[in-house]
Design an enzyme around this catalytic site. Sequence first.
Site, PDB file in Angstrom:
ATOM      1  N   LEU A 198       0.814  -1.220   0.000  1.00  0.00           N
ATOM      2  CA  LEU A 198       0.000   0.000   0.000  1.00  0.00           C
ATOM      3  C   LEU A 198       0.848   1.271   0.000  1.00  0.00           C
ATOM      4  O   LEU A 198       0.413   2.295  -0.514  1.00  0.00           O
ATOM      5  CB  LEU A 198      -0.958   0.010   1.194  1.00  0.00           C
ATOM      6  CG  LEU A 198      -1.967  -1.133   1.255  1.00  0.00           C
ATOM      7  CD1 LEU A 198      -2.930  -0.927   2.424  1.00  0.00           C
ATOM      8  CD2 LEU A 198      -2.751  -1.264  -0.046  1.00  0.00           C
ATOM      9  N   GLY A 199       2.048   1.212   0.608  1.00  0.00           N
ATOM     10  CA  GLY A 199       2.849   2.430   0.591  1.00  0.00           C
ATOM     11  C   GLY A 199       4.163   2.293   1.326  1.00  0.00           C
ATOM     12  O   GLY A 199       4.383   1.339   2.070  1.00  0.00           O
ATOM     13  N   GLU A 252       2.059   7.078   6.158  1.00  0.00           N
ATOM     14  CA  GLU A 252       3.332   7.236   5.439  1.00  0.00           C
ATOM     15  C   GLU A 252       3.914   8.633   5.624  1.00  0.00           C
ATOM     16  O   GLU A 252       5.131   8.786   5.762  1.00  0.00           O
ATOM     17  CB  GLU A 252       3.159   6.918   3.948  1.00  0.00           C
ATOM     18  CG  GLU A 252       2.750   5.490   3.633  1.00  0.00           C
ATOM     19  CD  GLU A 252       3.699   4.441   4.195  1.00  0.00           C
ATOM     20  OE1 GLU A 252       4.865   4.759   4.473  1.00  0.00           O
ATOM     21  OE2 GLU A 252       3.249   3.293   4.396  1.00  0.00           O
ATOM     22  N   HIS A 255       5.782   8.698   8.773  1.00  0.00           N
ATOM     23  CA  HIS A 255       7.170   8.223   8.617  1.00  0.00           C
ATOM     24  C   HIS A 255       8.052   9.316   8.019  1.00  0.00           C
ATOM     25  O   HIS A 255       9.177   9.550   8.465  1.00  0.00           O
ATOM     26  CB  HIS A 255       7.228   7.019   7.673  1.00  0.00           C
ATOM     27  CG  HIS A 255       6.757   5.722   8.273  1.00  0.00           C
ATOM     28  ND1 HIS A 255       7.211   5.249   9.476  1.00  0.00           N
ATOM     29  CD2 HIS A 255       5.892   4.782   7.801  1.00  0.00           C
ATOM     30  CE1 HIS A 255       6.646   4.070   9.724  1.00  0.00           C
ATOM     31  NE2 HIS A 255       5.838   3.775   8.722  1.00  0.00           N
ATOM     32  N   ASP A 272       9.428   2.657  19.978  1.00  0.00           N
ATOM     33  CA  ASP A 272       9.481   3.588  18.849  1.00  0.00           C
ATOM     34  C   ASP A 272      10.213   4.875  19.201  1.00  0.00           C
ATOM     35  O   ASP A 272      10.202   5.824  18.411  1.00  0.00           O
ATOM     36  CB  ASP A 272       8.053   3.896  18.362  1.00  0.00           C
ATOM     37  CG  ASP A 272       7.192   4.510  19.458  1.00  0.00           C
ATOM     38  OD1 ASP A 272       7.661   4.620  20.608  1.00  0.00           O
ATOM     39  OD2 ASP A 272       6.039   4.894  19.169  1.00  0.00           O
TER      40      ASP A 272
END
Length: 433
Positions: A198-199, A252, A255, A272
């Site tokens: 998807l990405g 995305e 990110h 994270d």
Amino acid sequence: MKKQFFLFLFFIPGMFYSQTIHKCYSKEAIDYQNSLIPNYEQHVNEQFEIAKQWSNNHTPTRSLYTIPVVFHIVYNNSEQNISDDIIQNQIDILNQDYARLNPDTVNTRLEFQNLVGSTNVRFVLAQVDPDGNPTSGITRTQTNMSTFGTWDLDFNELEKVKSTVDGGKDPWDQEHYLNIWVCDMSVDFLGTPYVMLLGYATPPLGLPNWPPDSGTEDLGDGVVLQYHAVGDFLHNTNDILPESKGRTAVHEVGHYLGLRHIWGDGDCTMDDGIEDTPDATDASMQDCNFNINSCNADVMGLGDLNDMVENFMDYSSELCQNSFTQNQIALMHGVLENQRQELALINFGVGIDEIENLDFNVFPNPTYTNLNFSSVKEMKNISIYNLNGTLLFEKEGNFLSTSLNVNDLSSGIYVVNVNFMNGQSFHKKISKK
Ligand SMILES: [Zn+2]
């Protein structure tokens, strides 16, 4: 390396197919780069720490970060050549989710409500291209590539979408635009998409510290989206996830602005790097389970919270994603004030929202000696600022076109602001060589 994916199962009479949809390959993109460039991942981590340290010690210099976006639609057939409406819908979704104006914030569980917030990041389709000409912020390129995907999702193939000579589209100036490529990355089996990514997105990098010979291997900075995943299912009838709310792009771009997967791409020992997101053992595979608590760890003195399926940086269903946390937001601000400090438009205040439909030109960009302005509306004044907002030059008048000699400006990036007689204003970054 652990690959994250979920299975989407369906039946065709007499046969059984298992289709694999990969939500996101941003971590795999880092792993790929790390295999080409020594210490790449270490460098990504260092950049993350720089942004994080900044966010711990500073408050944002802007009340709003407005990011100009260009969508490069690279299509092989008309279905892949998605409409302007779908792209605008995706921009609207980004703005809604990043401003926490999405209606489903009411679903954020009580335990997380004090941890989440608005990012003050806003997205606009670029209105001026790198040459200074008006643009819709959308490019369309027909390609001979039937897909950029392969069975093993090889980045050598995927990355071709970012190169005109390879059948894709070269990026616009990546310091000043968020480039989002849209293409087909799926692999068909008997006419049905069988492997679908998807990405993926590239993390922020601090180029000054980068080995000089690494550029040739560098992933093109920006975001790549599968054309099925742009916009929500109401606008994009190709959507393969029936519940899609256009949040692949939200994830995305997270990110791209420095965020990692909420589970840290590992088990409970990995996190994270963000204090106010609960640790988790793994991605929530398209799940909306509110009762999972996969790791035992205190979160900001609030106790051992459940896994946060509401977080945009999880792999939970888009139906239950609705939030970024305050520390994720601070990290994004750190990136926008450091590694991506050229990206956001400078906010000059009143009138800056009224930049639509201006038939207006600043050119050439970059420039060496002269900067030309032309407009169908009368300009009232033109000013040039450095990136700190210091006024360097101003010209008053009532004119439709003019030319400024900028020979005396040293090389670098400047912001041009134009006020029009009708009260509208316009600003743009220009590069002086
Ligand atoms: Zn991801």
